[in-house]
Motif scaffolding. Structure first.
Motif, PDB file in Angstrom:
ATOM      1  N   PRO A   1      -4.166   5.745   5.160  1.00 52.20           N
ATOM      2  CA  PRO A   1      -4.623   6.923   5.923  1.00 52.20           C
ATOM      3  C   PRO A   1      -5.311   6.540   7.229  1.00 52.20           C
ATOM      4  O   PRO A   1      -5.222   7.277   8.214  1.00 52.20           O
ATOM      5  N   VAL A   2      -5.986   5.395   7.248  1.00 50.99           N
ATOM      6  CA  VAL A   2      -6.653   4.935   8.470  1.00 50.99           C
ATOM      7  C   VAL A   2      -5.606   4.635   9.545  1.00 50.99           C
ATOM      8  O   VAL A   2      -5.745   5.033  10.703  1.00 50.99           O
ATOM      9  N   GLY A   3      -4.545   3.947   9.135  1.00 53.04           N
ATOM     10  CA  GLY A   3      -3.460   3.644  10.066  1.00 53.04           C
ATOM     11  C   GLY A   3      -2.795   4.895  10.595  1.00 53.04           C
ATOM     12  O   GLY A   3      -2.476   5.000  11.792  1.00 53.04           O
ATOM     13  N   ALA A   4      -2.589   5.883   9.714  1.00 49.86           N
ATOM     14  CA  ALA A   4      -1.970   7.144  10.124  1.00 49.86           C
ATOM     15  C   ALA A   4      -2.848   7.885  11.132  1.00 49.86           C
ATOM     16  O   ALA A   4      -2.344   8.493  12.085  1.00 49.86           O
TER      17      ALA A   4
ATOM     18  N   GLY B   1       0.659   2.959   7.564  1.00 43.37           N
ATOM     19  CA  GLY B   1       0.230   4.234   8.118  1.00 43.37           C
ATOM     20  C   GLY B   1       0.448   4.330   9.616  1.00 43.37           C
ATOM     21  O   GLY B   1       0.796   5.388  10.137  1.00 43.37           O
ATOM     22  N   LEU B   2       0.275   3.212  10.311  1.00 45.57           N
ATOM     23  CA  LEU B   2       0.380   3.200  11.770  1.00 45.57           C
ATOM     24  C   LEU B   2       1.820   3.263  12.266  1.00 45.57           C
ATOM     25  O   LEU B   2       2.156   4.039  13.164  1.00 45.57           O
ATOM     26  N   LEU B   3       2.675   2.438  11.657  1.00 46.54           N
ATOM     27  CA  LEU B   3       4.041   2.294  12.156  1.00 46.54           C
ATOM     28  C   LEU B   3       5.111   2.803  11.191  1.00 46.54           C
ATOM     29  O   LEU B   3       6.284   2.853  11.535  1.00 46.54           O
ATOM     30  N   GLY B   4       4.702   3.146   9.966  1.00 47.95           N
ATOM     31  CA  GLY B   4       5.671   3.634   8.990  1.00 47.95           C
ATOM     32  C   GLY B   4       6.599   2.549   8.480  1.00 47.95           C
ATOM     33  O   GLY B   4       7.727   2.828   8.070  1.00 47.95           O
ATOM     34  N   ILE B   5       6.144   1.303   8.481  1.00 47.82           N
ATOM     35  CA  ILE B   5       7.004   0.188   8.046  1.00 47.82           C
ATOM     36  C   ILE B   5       6.649  -0.200   6.606  1.00 47.82           C
ATOM     37  O   ILE B   5       5.539   0.031   6.136  1.00 47.82           O
ATOM     38  N   GLY B   6       7.623  -0.777   5.923  1.00 50.82           N
ATOM     39  CA  GLY B   6       7.394  -1.219   4.554  1.00 50.82           C
ATOM     40  C   GLY B   6       6.570  -2.482   4.512  1.00 50.82           C
ATOM     41  O   GLY B   6       6.649  -3.329   5.398  1.00 50.82           O
ATOM     42  N   GLY B   7       5.752  -2.616   3.493  1.00 51.61           N
ATOM     43  CA  GLY B   7       4.850  -3.755   3.408  1.00 51.61           C
ATOM     44  C   GLY B   7       5.525  -5.076   3.123  1.00 51.61           C
ATOM     45  O   GLY B   7       4.976  -6.132   3.434  1.00 51.61           O
ATOM     46  N   GLY B   8       6.730  -5.029   2.543  1.00 47.52           N
ATOM     47  CA  GLY B   8       7.406  -6.260   2.165  1.00 47.52           C
ATOM     48  C   GLY B   8       7.687  -7.189   3.333  1.00 47.52           C
ATOM     49  O   GLY B   8       7.662  -8.414   3.181  1.00 47.52           O
ATOM     50  N   LEU B   9       7.924  -6.617   4.505  1.00 50.97           N
ATOM     51  CA  LEU B   9       8.224  -7.427   5.682  1.00 50.97           C
ATOM     52  C   LEU B   9       7.064  -8.349   6.032  1.00 50.97           C
ATOM     53  O   LEU B   9       7.257  -9.451   6.538  1.00 50.97           O
ATOM     54  N   VAL B  10       5.841  -7.889   5.748  1.00 47.53           N
ATOM     55  CA  VAL B  10       4.646  -8.698   6.011  1.00 47.53           C
ATOM     56  C   VAL B  10       4.240  -9.484   4.766  1.00 47.53           C
ATOM     57  O   VAL B  10       3.887 -10.656   4.846  1.00 47.53           O
TER      58      VAL B  10
END
Length: 266
Positions: free
Chosen positions: A232-235, A21-30
């Motif tokens: 949503p919190v990150g967004a 939500g914060l950066l718009g990045i895919g979760g797979g990288l983490v």
């Protein structure tokens, strides 16, 4: 160890959702490097931990992809004409790539993933964007592009945004439309990749509860729930913090995860 694992999956899902939500990045990288470390700690066979992390991460992305796709669709940000033409190539590429991944060693996959993390980190840190220079190719060209994007995405367990957005932007697609379309493309990638890792890992002997093929169902459920709740919190926070600076910090974090990924299997 059970309660520690549950807490770890819950925390991982929370972080993944918040960052999405914060950066718009895919979760797979983490997810992939962290899950690899968790599965090594859990005592799974070393030759299977990366495959298990890839499959589990891919399955966890499904819920996030659906949520993201719906959000962008409501804002009119998805070019469905492009999705219809590129999706078949995406599905074929992602599914076939899981068969390739199943034949590769954990060390090779970890190295390949680490190299991709370095690429993603550099792209995020430098914020380099391709200059629009041409129009989108026809059906054949989009199928071929989809096959490549789907293949690489399944090998590193991402929703494809790191590859799809630059590809569409390069072909004169508005960046907001590119992001929305990429979000929609993430669903067929995650579904095809999940089925592929499920099929390829079905005959592999990985002793443990909740293991189906190369997918840890317990991890998928917990990560998906928390990711869905935290996105949503990150967004919301994204509108209050300097996102460009955060992206550079996250880029450095990705380099650390790349090192962690390699050290977990070597």
């Amino acid at each position: 160890m059970e309660i520690e694992l549950i807490i770890s999956f819950v925390l991982l899902g929370s972080v993944v959702g918040f960052l999405a939500g914060l950066l718009g990045i895919g979760g797979g990288l983490v997810m992939v490097p962290v899950l690899t470390s968790l599965f090594v700690w859990q005592g799974f066979p070393l030759e299977s931990v990366v495959h298990l992390a890839l499959g589990t991460s891919m399955a966890s992305i499904i819920v996030t992809s659906i949520s993201s796709m719906r959000a962008h669709h409501k804002k009119g940000g998805v070019l469905w004409s492009v999705v219809k033409l590129i999706a078949p190539g995406i599905v074929v590429g992602a599914f076939i790539a899981t068969f390739i991944a199943a034949k590769l060693s954990a060390v090779f996959l970890a190295t390949f993933f680490a190299c991709f993390l370095v690429y993603a980190s550099a792209q995020m840190f430098l914020n380099k964007k391709p200059k629009p220079s041409r129009s989108l190719p026809g059906a054949g060209g989009l199928f071929a592009a989809g096959s490549v994007i789907g293949s690489i995405s399944a090998l590193v367990s991402i929703g494809g945004g790191t590859l799809t957005v630059p590809f569409l932007s390069w072909h004169n697609v508005d960046v907001k439309k590119a992001i929305g379309t990429s979000a929609a493309i993430g669903l067929p990638i995650s579904v095809a990749g999940t089925i592929g890792y499920l099929v390829n890992g079905w005959g592999v002997d990985i002793a443990g509860d909740y293991i189906f093929g190369y997918i840890n169902l317990q991890a998928v459920i917990l990560i998906s729930i928390m990711s869905f709740l935290m996105a949503p919190v990150g967004a919301h926070v994204a509108h209050k913090l300097p996102v460009p600076i955060l992206k550079k910090v996250f880029a450095v974090l990705l380099l650390g995860l790349a090192i962690k990924m390699i050290s977990s299997v070597i």
